[in-house]
Design a protein around this motif. Structure first.
Motif, PDB file in Angstrom:
ATOM      1  N   LYS A   1       1.025   3.882   9.816  1.00  0.00           N
ATOM      2  CA  LYS A   1       1.459   4.639   8.642  1.00  0.00           C
ATOM      3  C   LYS A   1       2.739   5.399   8.982  1.00  0.00           C
ATOM      4  CE  LYS A   1      -1.316   8.715   9.797  1.00  0.00           C
ATOM      5  NZ  LYS A   1      -2.374   9.641   9.373  1.00  0.00           N
TER       6      LYS A   1
ATOM      7  N   GLU B   1       7.673   6.335   0.698  1.00  0.00           N
ATOM      8  CA  GLU B   1       6.979   6.154   1.980  1.00  0.00           C
ATOM      9  C   GLU B   1       7.543   4.955   2.740  1.00  0.00           C
ATOM     10  OE1 GLU B   1       2.572   7.773   0.545  1.00  0.00           O
ATOM     11  OE2 GLU B   1       3.166   5.687   0.201  1.00  0.00           O
TER      12      GLU B   1
ATOM     13  N   GLY C   1      -3.933  -0.760   7.175  1.00  0.00           N
ATOM     14  CA  GLY C   1      -4.300   0.609   7.511  1.00  0.00           C
ATOM     15  C   GLY C   1      -4.163   0.947   8.986  1.00  0.00           C
TER      16      GLY C   1
ATOM     17  N   SER D   1       0.797  -1.228   0.000  1.00  0.00           N
ATOM     18  CA  SER D   1       0.000   0.000   0.000  1.00  0.00           C
ATOM     19  C   SER D   1       0.832   1.281   0.000  1.00  0.00           C
ATOM     20  CB  SER D   1      -0.935   0.010   1.220  1.00  0.00           C
ATOM     21  OG  SER D   1      -0.180  -0.099   2.414  1.00  0.00           O
ATOM     22  N   LEU D   2       2.141   1.148   0.119  1.00  0.00           N
ATOM     23  CA  LEU D   2       3.017   2.316   0.134  1.00  0.00           C
ATOM     24  C   LEU D   2       3.885   2.365  -1.110  1.00  0.00           C
ATOM     25  CD1 LEU D   2       4.431   2.258   3.808  1.00  0.00           C
ATOM     26  CD2 LEU D   2       2.374   3.431   2.970  1.00  0.00           C
TER      27      LEU D   2
ATOM     28  N   ILE E   1       0.629  -2.223   8.175  1.00  0.00           N
ATOM     29  CA  ILE E   1       0.579  -1.057   7.280  1.00  0.00           C
ATOM     30  C   ILE E   1      -0.474  -1.278   6.204  1.00  0.00           C
ATOM     31  CG2 ILE E   1       1.858   0.200   5.496  1.00  0.00           C
ATOM     32  CD1 ILE E   1       4.382  -0.171   7.266  1.00  0.00           C
TER      33      ILE E   1
END
Length: 343
Positions: free
Chosen positions: A305, A150, A302, A145-146, A299
């Protein structure tokens, strides 16, 4: 580490009004850009150089670094103050966080393959370069998701917080933890990991970072410029201290009997621990692929972060280190080394 500058053989065709062609001798080894310190000192000792690209040993992989980041401990490593304890040697390439792509694997590597997107903590640095070699235990699959920038803000800070709270404090649901420096590289992850563990979190930061503490999930945000934390934090189960000195000295009295004080920068005072009937631990981080995998899952769910404050190119590494030396960075400063891979 042995570094050699590339020698280039130039074939000039300018007499024909054509172009110049650059070739490399067949017996020469490939080179790469790297931020190098040939002596210990302040950030100004760092230089960007062309150095020999490393080759992976049988139990290592060579990765192409897309991004790295800056950690509060970097200036200490660069200063040489703890060279013996950290196991560092000159010349030194900083960079203890990487988000990268596997370029080449050693003969005994079984879990990683060329093209894998990974992230992790190279124990002896080397991330501020186009390539670095790492052991399989030092990296894990990158959070999906990053992006890479990030992701580079995650490894060392999250591992430090994870190993302190989960492995050392064994933080349980319903317990209370006081996190000093809750807006920093370690503290910001500690606040989030504590919440994932079901704990109540009291976190300290400056006035400007009170909003961030609340965004991260702190139950009580304390502005240390206007409020003494010991006036509002009482009978906590654990303290995580990345500051030391007076902050550590004042923390013993807020911990309940049987609780624990953990410091990233000093050994808790045995006399104070005995006086208050509490435990203490000096926290040092280690690379762990399993921990990295668990952090990546949180991560992608969710629940955790990274906080990226600034993104700088490799040629601004000195400025990045100077910022780290202030110990007042919100989240992390990331160094972008290559463009995000497509696809």
């Amino acid at each position: 580490m042995q570094f050699a500058r590339s020698t280039l053989a130039f074939l000039s065709l300018t007499g024909l009004g054509l172009l110049s062609v650059c070739t490399t001798r067949a017996d020469e080894k490939p080179t790469m850009r790297a931020v190098v310190a040939h002596k210990y000192g302040a950030p100004e000792v760092l230089k960007i150089e062309q150095v020999q690209r490393p080759e992976p040993n049988d139990d290592e992989v060579l990765v192409r670094v897309i991004a790295s980041s800056v950690n509060p401990a970097d200036p200490l490593t660069l200063s040489g103050k703890y060279a013996k304890e950290f196991g560092t040697h000159l010349p030194l390439i900083p960079g203890y966080d990487i988000a990268a792509v596997v370029e080449k694997t050693g003969a005994n590597v079984t879990k990683l393959k060329v093209g894998d997107a990974v992230y992790g903590y190279p124990t002896f640095g080397g991330g501020w370069a186009d390539y670095v070699t790492v052991k399989e235990r030092e990296v894990a699959a990158k959070p999906k998701s990053l992006n890479f920038v990030e992701t580079a803000a995650v490894p060392m800070g999250a591992l430090t917080a994870w190993q302190a709270l989960v492995d050392v404090a064994k933080l349980q649901p319903g317990q209370t933890i006081l996190v000093h420096g809750g807006s920093g590289g370690v503290g910001s992850f500690a606040v989030q990991i504590a919440k994932v563990r079901g704990a109540r979190v009291i976190a300290t930061a400056s006035t400007a970072n009170q909003d961030l503490l609340k965004q991260l999930g702190a139950d009580m945000a304390v502005d240390y410029t206007t409020t003494k934390f010991e006036d509002v934090a009482k009978e906590v189960d654990a303290v995580l201290d990345p500051v030391g000195k007076d902050t550590l000295a004042r923390s013993y009295g807020v911990v309940r009997k049987g609780g624990i004080v953990m410091s990233l920068v000093a050994r808790p005072d045995p006399a104070e621990l005995q006086k208050h009937g509490i435990r203490g631990a000096g926290i040092s981080v280690h690379a762990d692929a399993n921990d990295l995998s668990e952090i990546a899952q949180l991560i992608d769910a969710g629940k955790i972060k990274p906080i990226v404050t600034q993104v700088l190119p490799l040629n601004e590494a000195i400025a990045a280190q100077q910022q780290a030396a202030t110990h007042h960075t919100r989240g992390k400063v990331v160094i972008r080394i290559a463009e995000e891979p497509k696809g």
